[in-house]
Design an enzyme around this catalytic site. Structure first.
Site, PDB file in Angstrom:
ATOM      1  N   GLU A 284       0.816  -1.149   0.182  1.00  0.00           N
ATOM      2  CA  GLU A 284       0.039   0.268   0.014  1.00  0.00           C
ATOM      3  C   GLU A 284       0.659   0.740   0.276  1.00  0.00           C
ATOM      4  O   GLU A 284       0.297   2.746  -0.438  1.00  0.00           O
ATOM      5  CB  GLU A 284      -0.596   0.170   1.104  1.00  0.00           C
ATOM      6  CG  GLU A 284      -1.905   0.440   1.178  1.00  0.00           C
ATOM      7  CD  GLU A 284      -3.465  -0.076   1.656  1.00  0.00           C
ATOM      8  OE1 GLU A 284      -4.127  -0.873   1.618  1.00  0.00           O
ATOM      9  OE2 GLU A 284      -3.458   1.001   2.711  1.00  0.00           O
ATOM     10  N   HIS A 305       8.273 -26.188  -0.632  1.00  0.00           N
ATOM     11  CA  HIS A 305       7.595 -27.617  -1.764  1.00  0.00           C
ATOM     12  C   HIS A 305       5.984 -26.905  -2.087  1.00  0.00           C
ATOM     13  O   HIS A 305       5.536 -27.830  -2.873  1.00  0.00           O
ATOM     14  CB  HIS A 305       6.837 -28.704  -0.113  1.00  0.00           C
ATOM     15  CG  HIS A 305       8.187 -28.832   0.128  1.00  0.00           C
ATOM     16  ND1 HIS A 305       8.740 -30.266  -0.684  1.00  0.00           N
ATOM     17  CD2 HIS A 305       9.154 -28.780   1.079  1.00  0.00           C
ATOM     18  CE1 HIS A 305       9.591 -30.847   0.335  1.00  0.00           C
ATOM     19  NE2 HIS A 305       9.479 -29.853   1.497  1.00  0.00           N
ATOM     20  N   LYS A 419     -13.479   0.654  -3.825  1.00  0.00           N
ATOM     21  CA  LYS A 419     -15.441   0.764  -2.716  1.00  0.00           C
ATOM     22  C   LYS A 419     -16.187   1.907  -3.192  1.00  0.00           C
ATOM     23  O   LYS A 419     -17.359   1.855  -3.487  1.00  0.00           O
ATOM     24  CB  LYS A 419     -14.862   2.230  -2.105  1.00  0.00           C
ATOM     25  CG  LYS A 419     -13.715   1.869  -0.897  1.00  0.00           C
ATOM     26  CD  LYS A 419     -13.148   2.312   0.569  1.00  0.00           C
ATOM     27  CE  LYS A 419     -11.833   1.906   1.113  1.00  0.00           C
ATOM     28  NZ  LYS A 419     -11.530   2.822   2.156  1.00  0.00           N
TER      29      LYS A 419
END
Ligand code: PA5
Length: 451
Positions: A284, A305, A419
């Protein structure tokens, strides 16, 4: 310096002299940060927080945490992004990823997604058990958190009545503004402050992180003391004497060479959520204006793995920042087995930490030979004090790195886009025009895709 940078595994990727080329930019970043002249300088409260924090509130945090520990079997912490990651990360790093199976009160984090299934799961965990709620939101208007709070506030009021609920709901929010602050005043909840000049992802050392961390029984005094040692040591302007700045400079050099993905690696399962905190902090802060390293993470040897193949052999776009905790308080001794059916007796008489150390060394060699640069960060151990140091180390490295990169590491304009669309599509008042435009766009996209 408690966190030491080992650059031995950058040989062949970065030449000696290259660091001096960014030394000027690093010094300028230091000056901008300490003189408050850089972008986002309204959000530098975190810089001196370890020495300059509200001691009266700190004492209240401890008292509130003690009360929750005494009267609750479950603590529900509501918040998203910077308003929850730090708390969860520190609790798991210090108490283990199996905290809830081993300690009381159990602590669950909600209000960090829009999953009805998860909401129902957390609600079921409060059935027939005493609970408290800590709601964390600086703005007080974040949809995910506000939605969850609506649900848990109603539940608390139904279970305990409004007077009882008041004794079990704690709000961490803005000093004077916002819906949550207003509601807390009206209902009489105990409140804690997110300072104006501290952004969400830099707020772990405020009540945002400290209250839930104290509820888990961690030593928040030691965490602050560790952060304070980091604050003092890492104010050295010269990157040759400051490993935090050296780290910020090295990651920028690697990015310029095409290593645009940084993978933070730890050899402790309990570090998984710290990895998430790191990713939010750097992602961010740096990912803007078309720039920024992409933060990723792994826990080894588990992810050797899964991601190991790619790191060893895939595109050369990744560098690793590997954390090594030198000591462990919790070792495991491997005994001899008379039958030796598994052929593992060559490991008998050794501690598991020694085996892990060999995995660490072997992986460093393999991955650097596979053309993946490795920065090694060494910390004495994973404890309250050293974790406080590490939190501050990463916060400062992130700020300096962002300035070297030429971005404002303290804003997040890009988060608003989803948003706005979500509010418009949900029909929030005030978004009527956007709603029709977005619905038309969705319909067009579907038609073009499916004919
Ligand atoms: O780091 C940030 O600033 C964000 O992740 C915020 O913490 C997050 O969006 C939550 O915001 P608020 O605390 O206002 O609910």
């Amino acid at each position: 310096m408690a966190v030491k940078l080992n650059s031995a595994y950058l040989k062949g990727f970065i030449n000696e002299g290259e660091l001096s080329h960014v030394a000027g930019a690093c010094r300028a970043a230091h000056d901008a940060l300490h003189n408050g002249t850089g972008a986002g300088s309204d959000f530098l409260g975190w810089l001196n927080l370890p020495s300059d924090y509200d001691k009266e509130e700190f004492a209240r945090i401890k008292t509130a945490a003690e009360k929750i520990r005494k009267n609750s079997e479950v603590a529900v912490v509501l918040g998203i992004g910077g308003s929850y990651l730090g708390a969860r990360a520190v609790i798991e790093a210090l108490k283990g990823s199996l905290y809830n199976s081993r300690f009381k009160p159990e602590i669950y984090f909600a209000g960090n997604s829009i999953s009805p299934a998860y909401m129902n799961e957390i609600l079921s965990l409060t059935e027939d058990r005493d609970f408290s709620v800590v709601v964390v939101s600086k703005s007080g208007t974040t949809t995910e958190t506000a939605l969850a709070f609506r649900v848990f506030k109603e539940l608390a009021e139904k279970r305990y009545g409004s007077d009882g609920a008041r004794e079990r709901i704690y709000a961490v929010t803005d000093k004077e503004r916002g819906t949550l602050k207003g509601l807390s005043g009206k209902k009489g909840y105990e409140t804690f402050v997110i300072p104006d000049d501290v952004g969400g992802r830099y707020s772990v050392l405020t009540a945002v992180g400290l209250l839930p961390i104290a509820v888990a029984g961690c030593d928040i005094g030691a965490i602050m003391a560790g952060a304070e040692e980091a604050r003092r040591e890492l104010s050295e302007p010269d990157l040759n004497k400051n490993d935090c700045y050296k780290y910020a400079a090295l990651r920028n050099i690697l990015a310029r060479k095409g290593f645009n993905i940084e993978m933070l690696v730890a050899y402790e399962n309990s570090f998984t959520m710290m990895n998430e905190w790191f990713k939010q902090l750097f992602g961010e802060s740096e990912g803007k204006d078309g720039k920024g390293l992409f933060p990723s993470s792994a826990v080894f040897s588990t992810d050797l793995h899964s991601l190991g193949q790619y790191i060893q052999d895939g595109s050369n776009i990744i560098f690793e920042t590997v954390l090594r905790f030198k000591e462990t308080d919790s070792d495991f001794f491997l005994k001899d087995d008379a039958e030796n059916a598994d052929g593992l007796n060559f490991l008998s008489g050794r501690n598991m930490s020694e085996i892990r150390e060999k995995a660490f060394q072997g992986t460093l060699l393999a991955h650097t030979e596979g053309k993946t640069p490795n920065i090694v960060l060494e910390s004495p151990k994973l404890c309250d004090f050293e974790l406080g140091y590490l939190l501050y180390f990463f916060e400062k490295a992130c700020a300096v790195s962002g300035y070297i990169l030429g971005v404002n590491p303290f804003d997040q304009p890009g988060v608003e886009a989803y948003k706005k669309n979500m509010f418009a599509l949900l029909g929030k008042p005030g978004y009527e025009a956007e709603k029709s435009a977005l619905e038309a766009k969705l319909a067009d996209t579907e038609v073009n895709a499916h004919g």
